[in-house]
Design a protein around this motif. Structure first.
Motif, mmCIF file in Angstrom:
data_model
loop_
_atom_site.group_PDB
_atom_site.id
_atom_site.type_symbol
_atom_site.label_atom_id
_atom_site.label_comp_id
_atom_site.label_asym_id
_atom_site.label_seq_id
_atom_site.Cartn_x
_atom_site.Cartn_y
_atom_site.Cartn_z
ATOM 1 N N TRP A 1 -95.633 82.320 30.274
ATOM 2 C CA TRP A 1 -96.839 81.614 30.684
ATOM 3 C C TRP A 1 -97.091 80.379 29.828
ATOM 4 C CZ3 TRP A 1 -98.416 82.865 35.236
ATOM 5 C CH2 TRP A 1 -98.249 84.165 35.697
ATOM 6 N N HIS B 1 -113.409 78.512 30.351
ATOM 7 C CA HIS B 1 -112.723 79.781 30.125
ATOM 8 C C HIS B 1 -112.923 80.247 28.684
ATOM 9 C CE1 HIS B 1 -109.478 82.759 30.451
ATOM 10 N NE2 HIS B 1 -109.714 82.665 31.740
ATOM 11 N N CYS C 1 -102.050 81.884 35.325
ATOM 12 C CA CYS C 1 -102.393 83.204 35.862
ATOM 13 C C CYS C 1 -103.900 83.424 35.893
ATOM 14 C CB CYS C 1 -101.701 84.307 35.059
ATOM 15 S SG CYS C 1 -102.178 84.378 33.320
ATOM 16 N N ASP C 2 -104.640 82.761 35.003
ATOM 17 C CA ASP C 2 -106.100 82.875 34.979
ATOM 18 C C ASP C 2 -106.773 82.008 36.038
ATOM 19 O OD1 ASP C 2 -106.049 84.543 32.666
ATOM 20 O OD2 ASP C 2 -105.944 82.772 31.382
ATOM 21 N N LEU C 3 -106.066 81.016 36.536
ATOM 22 C CA LEU C 3 -106.672 80.006 37.399
ATOM 23 C C LEU C 3 -106.308 80.146 38.879
ATOM 24 C CD1 LEU C 3 -105.902 77.037 34.999
ATOM 25 C CD2 LEU C 3 -108.096 78.211 35.273
ATOM 26 N N ASN C 4 -105.246 80.862 39.186
ATOM 27 C CA ASN C 4 -104.764 80.959 40.565
ATOM 28 C C ASN C 4 -105.805 81.462 41.545
ATOM 29 O OD1 ASN C 4 -102.182 79.933 40.298
ATOM 30 N ND2 ASN C 4 -101.278 81.921 39.846
ATOM 31 N N ASP C 5 -106.571 82.471 41.163
ATOM 32 C CA ASP C 5 -107.508 83.092 42.095
ATOM 33 C C ASP C 5 -108.665 82.188 42.488
ATOM 34 O OD1 ASP C 5 -105.927 85.340 42.092
ATOM 35 O OD2 ASP C 5 -107.176 86.436 40.656
ATOM 36 N N GLU D 1 -109.438 78.057 26.704
ATOM 37 C CA GLU D 1 -107.993 78.068 26.954
ATOM 38 C C GLU D 1 -107.714 78.980 28.137
ATOM 39 O OE1 GLU D 1 -104.546 78.219 23.845
ATOM 40 O OE2 GLU D 1 -105.261 80.249 24.181
ATOM 41 N N ALA D 2 -106.788 78.558 29.007
ATOM 42 C CA ALA D 2 -106.453 79.373 30.173
ATOM 43 C C ALA D 2 -104.996 79.145 30.559
ATOM 44 C CB ALA D 2 -107.353 79.017 31.351
ATOM 45 N N CYS D 3 -104.404 80.156 31.171
ATOM 46 C CA CYS D 3 -103.057 79.996 31.711
ATOM 47 C C CYS D 3 -103.157 79.930 33.231
ATOM 48 C CB CYS D 3 -102.131 81.118 31.252
ATOM 49 S SG CYS D 3 -102.387 82.703 32.058
ATOM 50 N N GLN E 1 -99.154 79.004 43.154
ATOM 51 C CA GLN E 1 -99.037 78.841 41.703
ATOM 52 C C GLN E 1 -98.279 77.565 41.343
ATOM 53 O OE1 GLN E 1 -95.959 79.521 39.694
ATOM 54 N NE2 GLN E 1 -97.108 78.680 37.991
ATOM 55 N N TYR F 1 -100.177 78.038 28.496
ATOM 56 C CA TYR F 1 -101.621 78.045 28.276
ATOM 57 C C TYR F 1 -102.110 76.611 28.073
ATOM 58 C CZ TYR F 1 -101.601 83.083 27.892
ATOM 59 O OH TYR F 1 -101.476 84.414 28.177
#
Length: 99
Positions: free
Chosen positions: A77, A35, A43-47, A39-41, A53, A79
């Protein structure tokens, strides 16, 4: 490997390997590493998954507790960031296997 793992090294490596042994967690780790800014939260990984979640958050928590991810809370969130030194240590221990 030049030498077999010591009992201490095996004891340190086992929880990390156990955390990585799950396909979802292994993929999450790679997604965070790839990412932007490493760094990712959640919300960035759900899809990327057909999972809820809370399930994604649970897997990230396992990776964090194993020492593979750092985390910081910003607003609502959380991260996550790869702990590169830990992954480098795992790679170093395993790097000589099979030579």
């Amino acid at each position: 490997m030049a030498e077999p793992l010591s009992s201490e090294q095996a004891g340190q490596l086992a929880p990390l390997m156990k955390a990585l042994a799950d396909p979802v967690r292994l993929r999450l780790l790679s997604l965070v590493a790839a990412h932007a800014d490493g760094e990712a939260c959640v919300c960035d990984l759900n899809d990327a998954f057909d999972l809820s979640q809370p399930t994604i958050s649970h897997h990230l928590k396992v990776l964090h507790e194993a020492g593979l991810l750092d985390r910081s809370k910003r607003g609502t969130w959380v991260y996550y960031r790869i702990k590169a030194d830990v992954l480098a240590g795992v790679a170093g221990l395993l790097g000589g296997v099979g030579r």
